[in-house]
Design a protein around this motif. Structure first.
Motif, PDB file in Angstrom:
ATOM      1  N   VAL A 158       0.837  -1.194   0.000  1.00 49.32           N
ATOM      2  CA  VAL A 158       0.000   0.000   0.000  1.00 49.32           C
ATOM      3  C   VAL A 158       0.877   1.250   0.000  1.00 49.32           C
ATOM      4  N   GLY A 159       0.307   2.352  -0.489  1.00 50.82           N
ATOM      5  CA  GLY A 159       1.037   3.615  -0.482  1.00 50.82           C
ATOM      6  C   GLY A 159       0.072   4.731  -0.167  1.00 50.82           C
ATOM      7  N   PRO A 160       0.512   5.975  -0.254  1.00 50.93           N
ATOM      8  CA  PRO A 160      -0.389   7.093   0.024  1.00 50.93           C
ATOM      9  C   PRO A 160      -1.603   7.000  -0.910  1.00 50.93           C
ATOM     10  N   ASN A 161      -2.808   7.098  -0.360  1.00 55.04           N
ATOM     11  CA  ASN A 161      -3.992   6.979  -1.216  1.00 55.04           C
ATOM     12  C   ASN A 161      -5.156   7.716  -0.578  1.00 55.04           C
ATOM     13  N   LYS A 162      -6.203   7.911  -1.387  1.00 54.39           N
ATOM     14  CA  LYS A 162      -7.350   8.654  -0.879  1.00 54.39           C
ATOM     15  C   LYS A 162      -8.507   7.723  -0.521  1.00 54.39           C
ATOM     16  N   PHE A 163      -8.259   6.399  -0.513  1.00 52.48           N
ATOM     17  CA  PHE A 163      -9.336   5.459  -0.205  1.00 52.48           C
ATOM     18  C   PHE A 163      -9.307   5.026   1.260  1.00 52.48           C
ATOM     19  N   GLY A 164      -8.355   5.489   2.014  1.00 50.31           N
ATOM     20  CA  GLY A 164      -8.261   5.066   3.408  1.00 50.31           C
ATOM     21  C   GLY A 164      -7.676   3.673   3.573  1.00 50.31           C
ATOM     22  N   HIS A 165      -6.871   3.235   2.620  1.00 47.95           N
ATOM     23  CA  HIS A 165      -6.179   1.946   2.760  1.00 47.95           C
ATOM     24  C   HIS A 165      -4.907   2.160   3.546  1.00 47.95           C
ATOM     25  N   PRO A 166      -4.495   1.293   4.391  1.00 48.75           N
ATOM     26  CA  PRO A 166      -5.259   0.143   4.881  1.00 48.75           C
ATOM     27  C   PRO A 166      -6.245   0.609   5.953  1.00 48.75           C
ATOM     28  N   SER A 167      -7.391  -0.014   5.961  1.00 43.07           N
ATOM     29  CA  SER A 167      -8.427   0.472   6.879  1.00 43.07           C
ATOM     30  C   SER A 167      -8.118   0.007   8.298  1.00 43.07           C
ATOM     31  N   PRO A 168      -8.463   0.847   9.271  1.00 40.93           N
ATOM     32  CA  PRO A 168      -8.197   0.486  10.676  1.00 40.93           C
ATOM     33  C   PRO A 168      -8.881  -0.833  11.043  1.00 40.93           C
ATOM     34  N   GLU A 169     -10.024  -1.084  10.396  1.00 42.28           N
ATOM     35  CA  GLU A 169     -10.755  -2.313  10.670  1.00 42.28           C
ATOM     36  C   GLU A 169      -9.876  -3.539  10.387  1.00 42.28           C
ATOM     37  N   VAL A 170      -9.200  -3.467   9.250  1.00 41.54           N
ATOM     38  CA  VAL A 170      -8.334  -4.586   8.856  1.00 41.54           C
ATOM     39  C   VAL A 170      -7.160  -4.710   9.819  1.00 41.54           C
ATOM     40  N   LEU A 171      -6.543  -3.550  10.127  1.00 39.29           N
ATOM     41  CA  LEU A 171      -5.375  -3.582  11.017  1.00 39.29           C
ATOM     42  C   LEU A 171      -5.772  -4.120  12.394  1.00 39.29           C
ATOM     43  N   ASN A 172      -6.954  -3.645  12.882  1.00 42.57           N
ATOM     44  CA  ASN A 172      -7.420  -4.140  14.173  1.00 42.57           C
ATOM     45  C   ASN A 172      -7.702  -5.636  14.110  1.00 42.57           C
TER      46      ASN A 172
END
Lengths: 248, 811
Positions: free
Chosen positions: B761-775
């Motif tokens: 992943v890199g700088p993006n405007k979609f909110g990747h990676p989402s906190p939900e996934v990281l959590n």
């Protein structure tokens, strides 16, 4: 002005002059390319396979003198016949004190050493010593300096294990018989100077004797005798130049 | 012959090297220097035998100190401003660098006008105290405005409103270190401004009048060129005349690089020499006396160096030309080693750190080659009498820079010799004509237009030649960077060989050494060869799989090297629409990475699905390497971008395979790729899958080691797959869709049971990676590595366990 000159030398280090002909463009060996090429080499001459003296006649055999009395050394070789540029260079080196020519002669002899297969096993260079009087007069021993230069190029050790014990008159003014008489017993072995040389004894060693000019072989013959007495395996001789036998 | 300048240079260089690698304490260095100086003075006045060694030691000590002092001199104090909203004032201290995507200004920071233009009162005092209002403000900012023309010029004082950032660190192994590069130029921060709205000119700052004049003069010349020539040619002429590479289109620049002729674009000795030659010729034609000619030529070359930005190569050239002119004047012999040594000393005394820069090393190596090696090549080229010196110089320069060029650029060009022989004369001609035209055009445009018709044709010819040659297969061969000792061996060998033929002494010594040690040398060579082969076997047996998840910004790209020499690329990274700089991750990350690895062909390219962030880089791959096989899902062809890409691969001779669930790609008994999704029976008749869900999901198996690549697949296919734990079980999972919320499928991770998750992943405007996934991952206890934070992730495996490395380290 001198300072300015020195600064300019920093930016434009000029090439020093050739020791022999004085022209610009000296090589590392102290002489210019032309003189290096002009030094008379052995090409075009025939030489005795034993004593290395030159003649114009190809006999294929050793010269009469070597034939009648075989010298103690197994072979003698020289850079070229004693004439022309080579003669001039030897003169400058010996009598004009141009010590920097030692490198030049060292190089020529190193070249000869690699070209001559007879010396392939030589492991030690021994310069012929100078009489004390001459040493005082000249300040250096030309054979010694050239042998040192040659040793540096080839990676061969140099030993000053010969001493001149008797003051002798100059060989150059004597005839053949008188020469041999003159140098008889003039050399002695000096074991001290062998330290630092691998296997501090001469026994079993193949030695190369270095001298300036080979005329009759009396001096080097005498030295050879001393070295063989000390147990050297065999002794070869290399000189800057050797005599040219007259046409018959 | 003694060359004090050359010896001094070597002493100074060794000082710089000691300063860099040993970092001796200043006090000790200074004391050592003073001791050496005193010893030297005593020796000079008292001793019988003069020794210069003491002075060379002093010079070496000077090298150490200069290197250390340079670091202090260039250290900026503005680094603490990174990431803060700020208004600052500063002066443009270099000529603006116009690129195809925008303009770069180097701004010397002079004043901080305000901290925080959207007031955040809580932070205000803290910021003030940190900055220390009376602290000496020092440093430079690289300001990039994404506008086609330069609105500000050298010496303008600007007020800049923006958020400065630290330049990016390299994200991939062996990447160009942009931060270090800028720091070498004294630049600590970068500010980007899309439209230049936050920038305002508030006056004129300090400027050097001579530099200012040279820049203005150059701009006049450039405007003449632009007025009289069409665009790609004008840009190239500008580039070769003044070294402003920014306006040369990327494609031509790449063509020149691949054919080994890119050096014509950086102003170098060759350019300065042409200018000096032309100047001498003109002045002598005009009948000026020798002193006048000399002074004029010296002034013109100096002015030209200023115009060309005074880069290292041109400074080197100008110093050497000045020494040559002086030699002509004083009727002294020109000694090139001394003059080259002087040039190096001049450059290194201003900028000791430049010793380690590619530019300086290449420039000096090439010059050394031309002087030292070219005479040797003159004889073999004597058949083409007039061109012999030029050809010899070209061959010599290339032989001299070869190991360095391979070290820095990781490829060497097989056609660089013929390419140089054609392109260099063309470019010289174009420079002479174009330069004359530009000067003439200052007075009256029509003659310039007339001349530049010819110039344009010549440049077109050079461009076309470069393009055709660079398209030849294997024009450039990738080579891993050789270790430094091998480079040293190369130069040593070259010098020994040259001296062997040129220097009687060396010749005799080497021959004697060979006869004495023949047996030992042969034995040693055999031993070394055997040792190399054995270590190759031993090390080859270990860690024989290497997978690198590259940092390509927002996108996916992974490279796999398998023992047996297979090179697999899984997705290529890329950016969505128009490329502002004309290059994407394909050109900037993927291709250089493969080159550094010494990879020359791709065995298998696997493209998960036809979205730009996965496939756009494939164009660069196609241009640079032969690709044996391209594997895609059956859905790939339905997307127009995908279809276009597949067609261009097919045109280049790659095999195209469409595969789906249940198929395998075999590389060896225990090495294979299993396709898990999409299911073959459902891709026909479409509508079942979105493009993301149609991503290839594959499992790479290497012995017991399993690696899942999920493309951008989301809950649909992943949920389906989680019903078959046996076939998705893996050691490492590449997290789908850059960590998007839509891809979070807990059952899938429970089924796969990975020990590591990698998010590309890199700088993006979609909110990747989402906190939900990281959590989610932290809840499951699965460690996560992210290419945006950790840089490239490198995984090595021997078929049982695996090891992980990251480029930026795990914070």
């Amino acid at each position: 002005m001198e300072i300015l000159e020195k600064i300019l030398d920093l930016f434009f280090p000029g090439t020093p002059e050739c020791i022999i002909c004085g022209s610009q463009g000296r090589l590392d060996s102290g002489v210019c390319r032309g003189c290096l090429e002009r030094v008379v080499r052995r090409e075009g001459y025939f030489f005795c396979p034993v004593c290395g003296r030159y003649s114009f006649k190809n006999t294929g055999f050793s010269c009469d003198e070597c034939h009648s009395l075989r010298p103690a050394f197994y072979a003698a070789r020289s850079v070229g016949p004693y004439k022309g540029v080579l003669k001039e260079a030897i003169y400058l080196f010996k009598y004009r004190g141009r010590r920097s020519l030692a490198g030049f002669f060292g190089l020529l002899m190193a070249e000869l050493f690699l070209a001559e297969r007879v010396f392939a096993n030589a492991a030690l260079l021994v310069p012929v010593p100078l009489s004390r009087e001459k040493m005082k007069l000249r300040g250096f021993n030309q054979s010694e300096l050239a042998a040192a230069a040659m040793g540096r190029v080839l990676g061969l050790p140099v030993s000053h294990c010969l001493l001149r014990t008797k003051e002798t008159t100059s060989q150059s003014k004597l005839d053949r018989g008188a020469r041999a008489q003159n140098v008889r017993g003039a050399f002695a072995f000096d074991g001290r100077s062998l330290t630092g040389i691998p296997g501090t004894k001469l026994s079993g060693k193949d030695i190369l004797l270095i001298d300036d000019i080979f005329t009759t072989g009396a001096t080097v013959g005498e030295c050879t005798g001393v070295l063989l007495e000390q147990g050297a395996d065999r002794v070869g001789v290399m000189t800057f130049a050797s005599g040219l036998q007259e046409k018959k | 012959m003694s060359r004090p300048l050359v010896v001094a240079l070597f002493a100074y260089i060794s000082g710089i090297i000691i300063g860099r690698f040993c970092q001796p304490p200043v006090v000790i260095t200074v004391l050592a220097g003073i001791a050496a100086l005193l010893a030297g003075l005593y020796n000079a006045f008292r001793a019988w035998r003069k020794e210069s060694i003491y002075f060379y030691i002093v010079i070496a000590v000077l090298g150490i100190l200069m290197f250390q002092w340079e670091a202090v001199r260039d250290r900026g104090t503005i680094g603490c401003l990174a990431g803060k909203k700020i208004v600052l004032a500063g002066t443009v201290c270099r000529e603006p660098d116009v690129r195809s995507y925008g303009v770069n200004y180097v701004v010397r920071v002079e004043e901080i006008i305000g901290g925080g233009f959207e007031d955040e009162p809580g932070e205000e005092p803290e910021e003030g105290s940190e900055k220390g209002p009376e602290d000496e403000l020092k440093g430079r900012v690289l300001l990039t405005i994404y506008r086609p023309e330069a609105e500000y010029s050298y010496g303008d004082r600007l007020q800049i409103k923006g958020v400065p950032e630290k330049p990016g660190e390299p994200g991939n192994p062996g990447d160009f270190d942009y931060r270090e590069y800028l720091e070498d130029k004294g630049i600590q921060l970068v500010i980007k401004d899309r439209y230049g709205a936050g920038i305002r000119k508030i006056g004129t700052g300090d400027k050097n009048p001579l530099l200012d004049f040279s820049i203005r003069f150059k701009q006049r010349l450039v405007s003449v060129i632009r007025a009289t020539m069409p665009e790609p040619e004008a840009g190239l002429l500008e580039g070769v005349l003044f070294g402003s590479r920014g306006r040369i289109d990327r494609q031509s620049r790449e063509d020149f690089a691949l054919t080994g002729t890119v050096h014509v674009m950086s102003v170098s000795g060759y350019h300065a020499g042409l200018v000096a030659g032309l100047c001498l010729l003109m002045a002598e034609l005009a009948g000026l006396g020798r002193p006048a000619v000399t002074i004029l030529t010296a002034a013109v070359t100096g002015f030209y160096a200023l115009m060309a930005g005074a880069g290292l190569p041109v400074v080197r050239a100008v110093v050497m030309i000045w020494v040559l002119l002086l030699a002509r004047c004083l009727k002294r012999n020109y000694d090139w080693p001394s003059s080259l040594g002087l040039a190096a000393l001049v450059i290194l005394s201003f900028n000791p750190g430049a010793l380690f820069s590619a530019g300086l090393q290449l420039s000096f190596a090439a010059t050394w080659g031309i002087f030292y090696l070219a005479p040797l090549f003159r004889k073999p080229f004597s058949f083409c009498s007039g061109f012999a010196p030029g050809m010899a110089a070209s061959v010599a320069a290339q032989a001299a820079v070869l190991p360095l060029a391979v070290y820095y650029f990781n490829f060497f060009s097989l056609i660089s010799l013929p390419a140089n022989l054609v392109i260099v004369p063309l470019i010289s001609l174009a420079m002479l004509l174009g330069g004359t035209a530009a000067l003439a055009g200052l007075l009256w445009l029509p003659p310039a237009e007339l001349i530049n018709i010819t110039t344009g044709i010549i440049i077109r010819l050079a461009l076309e030649t470069a393009r055709i040659l660079s398209d030849l297969p294997y024009a450039a061969v990738s080579v891993r960077s050789p270790p430094v000792y091998l480079i040293a061996c190369y130069y040593l060998l070259v010098i020994v060989i040259v001296e062997f033929f040129r220097n009687r002494r060396v010749n005799l010594t080497v021959r004697r050494f060979w006869t004495v040690n023949r047996r030992r040398l042969v034995l040693a060579a055999l031993t070394v060869t055997a040792a190399l082969i054995w270590t190759g076997i031993v090390y080859g047996g270990d860690n024989d799989l290497e997978v690198t998840f590259l940092d390509v910004g927002q996108g996916d790209a992974a490279v796999m090297e398998i023992s047996g020499g297979y090179h697999i690329v899984i997705d290529t990274g890329g950016i969505q629409d128009g490329l502002p700089s004309g290059s994407g991750p394909g050109e900037r990350v993927l291709v250089p990475f493969l080159r550094r690895k010494g990879i020359n062909s791709i065995d298998l390219l696997l493209l998960s699905h036809p979205h730009a962030d996965h496939i756009q880089g494939a164009d660069a791959l196609l241009k640079n390497f032969p690709v044996n096989m391209v594997v895609v899902s059956p859905l790939f062809d339905e997307n127009p971008d995908g279809a276009r890409l597949l067609k261009s691969f097919a045109d280049e001779g790659s095999q195209i395979r469409e595969i789906s669930r249940g198929e395998r790609v075999l590389f060896g008994e225990n090495t294979y790729i299993e396709i898990l999704s999409p299911a073959g029976d459902r891709v026909i008749g479409n509508g079942d899958y979105s493009e993301n869900d149609g991503s290839l999901v594959i499992r790479f198996c290497y012995g017991d080691f399993r690696l899942l690549f999920t493309g951008d697949a989301e809950q649909g296919p992943l949920g389906e797959l989680s019903r078959f734990p046996g076939s998705v079980e893996a050691d490492i999972v590449k997290v789908p869709h850059h960590g998007s919320r839509n891809g979070w499928t807990e059952s899938f991770y429970r089924a796969a049971g990975p020990r590591l998750a990698v998010i590309s992943v890199g700088p993006n405007k979609f909110g990747h990676p989402s906190p939900e996934v990281l959590n989610g991952f932290s809840r499951l206890g699965i460690p996560v590595l992210r290419t945006d934070l950790n840089g490239a992730v490198i995984i090595k495996s021997n078929g049982r366990g695996y090891t992980t490395e990251t480029v930026k380290g795990i914070d």
